[in-house]
Design a protein around this motif. Structure first.
Motif, PDB file in Angstrom:
ATOM      1  N   UNK A 160      -8.733  -7.539   3.740  1.00 19.36           N
ATOM      2  CA  UNK A 160      -8.717  -6.527   4.787  1.00 19.36           C
ATOM      3  C   UNK A 160      -7.297  -6.151   5.197  1.00 19.36           C
ATOM      4  N   UNK A 161      -6.381  -7.136   5.181  1.00 21.74           N
ATOM      5  CA  UNK A 161      -5.028  -6.906   5.698  1.00 21.74           C
ATOM      6  C   UNK A 161      -3.980  -6.785   4.597  1.00 21.74           C
ATOM      7  N   UNK A 162      -4.414  -6.668   3.335  1.00 25.48           N
ATOM      8  CA  UNK A 162      -3.439  -6.572   2.244  1.00 25.48           C
ATOM      9  C   UNK A 162      -2.510  -5.375   2.415  1.00 25.48           C
ATOM     10  N   UNK A 163      -3.070  -4.223   2.765  1.00 25.57           N
ATOM     11  CA  UNK A 163      -2.241  -3.028   2.920  1.00 25.57           C
ATOM     12  C   UNK A 163      -1.392  -3.086   4.182  1.00 25.57           C
ATOM     13  N   UNK A 164      -1.852  -3.827   5.208  1.00 25.93           N
ATOM     14  CA  UNK A 164      -1.048  -3.987   6.426  1.00 25.93           C
ATOM     15  C   UNK A 164       0.234  -4.754   6.109  1.00 25.93           C
ATOM     16  N   UNK A 165       0.150  -5.710   5.196  1.00 27.25           N
ATOM     17  CA  UNK A 165       1.317  -6.511   4.815  1.00 27.25           C
ATOM     18  C   UNK A 165       2.428  -5.617   4.284  1.00 27.25           C
ATOM     19  N   UNK A 166       2.084  -4.550   3.594  1.00 32.05           N
ATOM     20  CA  UNK A 166       3.074  -3.614   3.080  1.00 32.05           C
ATOM     21  C   UNK A 166       3.436  -2.540   4.105  1.00 32.05           C
ATOM     22  N   UNK A 167       2.431  -2.053   4.830  1.00 28.21           N
ATOM     23  CA  UNK A 167       2.643  -0.905   5.715  1.00 28.21           C
ATOM     24  C   UNK A 167       3.378  -1.278   6.998  1.00 28.21           C
ATOM     25  N   UNK A 168       3.079  -2.440   7.576  1.00 27.44           N
ATOM     26  CA  UNK A 168       3.671  -2.794   8.872  1.00 27.44           C
ATOM     27  C   UNK A 168       5.199  -2.832   8.836  1.00 27.44           C
ATOM     28  N   UNK A 169       5.841  -3.457   7.825  1.00 25.41           N
ATOM     29  CA  UNK A 169       7.312  -3.434   7.808  1.00 25.41           C
ATOM     30  C   UNK A 169       7.881  -2.024   7.672  1.00 25.41           C
ATOM     31  N   UNK A 170       7.201  -1.168   6.896  1.00 26.62           N
ATOM     32  CA  UNK A 170       7.677   0.204   6.764  1.00 26.62           C
ATOM     33  C   UNK A 170       7.603   0.936   8.102  1.00 26.62           C
ATOM     34  N   UNK A 171       6.497   0.779   8.812  1.00 21.65           N
ATOM     35  CA  UNK A 171       6.365   1.437  10.108  1.00 21.65           C
ATOM     36  C   UNK A 171       7.431   0.915  11.073  1.00 21.65           C
ATOM     37  N   UNK A 172       7.706  -0.384  11.026  1.00 19.59           N
ATOM     38  CA  UNK A 172       8.766  -0.932  11.871  1.00 19.59           C
ATOM     39  C   UNK A 172      10.106  -0.263  11.573  1.00 19.59           C
ATOM     40  N   UNK A 173      10.428  -0.122  10.297  1.00 21.01           N
ATOM     41  CA  UNK A 173      11.687   0.525   9.922  1.00 21.01           C
ATOM     42  C   UNK A 173      11.710   1.985  10.360  1.00 21.01           C
ATOM     43  N   UNK A 174      10.601   2.687  10.178  1.00 20.83           N
ATOM     44  CA  UNK A 174      10.555   4.100  10.581  1.00 20.83           C
ATOM     45  C   UNK A 174      10.702   4.254  12.088  1.00 20.83           C
TER      46      UNK A 174
END
Length: 274
Positions: free
Chosen positions: A247-261
């Protein structure tokens, strides 16, 4: 499908309560629980069958979100890492070569990557406008995944990556991206009316586009792991979804990107009434 919807109806409000209602330390606690379970699932997938090494690795995953919450002290981080290396290699020495070094290395990799990337939610939660941002790293990959699934079910014809994810289609991926951008813009509109923050919708659109793309990458990355290990799901804790890692596999990739943005392109700022 009914199980997936039921899990979403229970899980999403629970996450919202933790992020917006409960005291701040509950956010790293939530991320720590998710990290431990996801790390355990990854260890099981790679065949780590040494119980004590699995326990030490899970403890690292548990500690990282709190380490992030309390400021990422370098001495504390080094001390924990050094202690982990000592006890893990001591266990390896005593195993008479039964514990394979590649699995030990993979275990540490997953423990740190999963917990540290998910801890982007904790770092975003420490920002000044936390209420405007904190749900985005979770919301965006969730809606992109859901949009891709539903669009793919009704319109999907062309397979996107059949070796990794046989059900993923080009139409579904494009649909998920469009849904992600739309929901991100709607999110900004809602928070503008609720909190009176100023919103840069162009930056939010960038969040949606880039976040949608990295969400797809994250989903395929963990599908790659499952295919190489010849497993269908990482676990069974979430009916209709599989494991926490499913369920959270894509969150592992997306969350750091959103933090940087958020740091580079802040989409929210204090308005006159904020």
């Amino acid at each position: 499908m009914r199980n997936r919807i039921l899990v979403a109806c229970i899980g999403v409000p629970l996450i919202l309560v933790v992020l917006f209602v409960l005291p701040a330390p509950f956010t790293p606690a939530l991320i720590a629980v998710l990290s431990v379970v996801a790390t355990y699932e990854a260890l099981h997938a790679i065949g780590m069958n040494h119980p004590r090494i699995a326990l030490y690795t899970a403890l690292v995953a548990l500690a990282v979100p709190f380490w992030v919450y309390f400021g990422e002290s370098r001495p504390v981080g080094l001390a924990v890492l050094l202690a982990y290396l000592v006890v893990v290699f001591a266990e390896g020495f005593g195993s008479h070569l039964r514990v394979k070094i590649d699995r030990v290395g993979a275990g540490l990799f997953f423990a740190f990557v999963i917990s540290y990337c998910l801890s982007s939610v904790v770092r975003v939660g420490n920002l000044e406008l936390r209420d405007s941002y904190v749900f985005l790293p979770i919301l965006l990959p969730f809606v992109v995944d859901a949009g891709a699934m539903f669009v793919g079910m009704f319109l999907g014809k062309h397979h996107f990556a059949p070796e990794l994810s046989p059900k993923k289609t080009v139409e579904g991926s494009v649909g998920g991206l469009i849904v992600g951008v739309g929901i991100t813009l709607l999110y900004g509109l809602v928070f503008h009316h609720i909190t009176q923050v100023e919103v840069n919708y162009y930056f939010l659109a960038v969040y949606g586009i880039l976040g949608g793309v990295i969400t797809e990458v994250g989903d395929l990355a963990f599908s790659y792991l499952k295919r190489t290990r010849k497993i269908k799901d990482f676990g069974h804790i979430l009916p209709g979804h599989g494991g926490i890692l499913d369920r959270f596999d894509s969150v592992i990739f997306c969350a750091p990107l959103i933090e940087l943005l958020i740091l580079w392109l802040p989409a929210f700022s204090k308005g006159a009434g904020a």
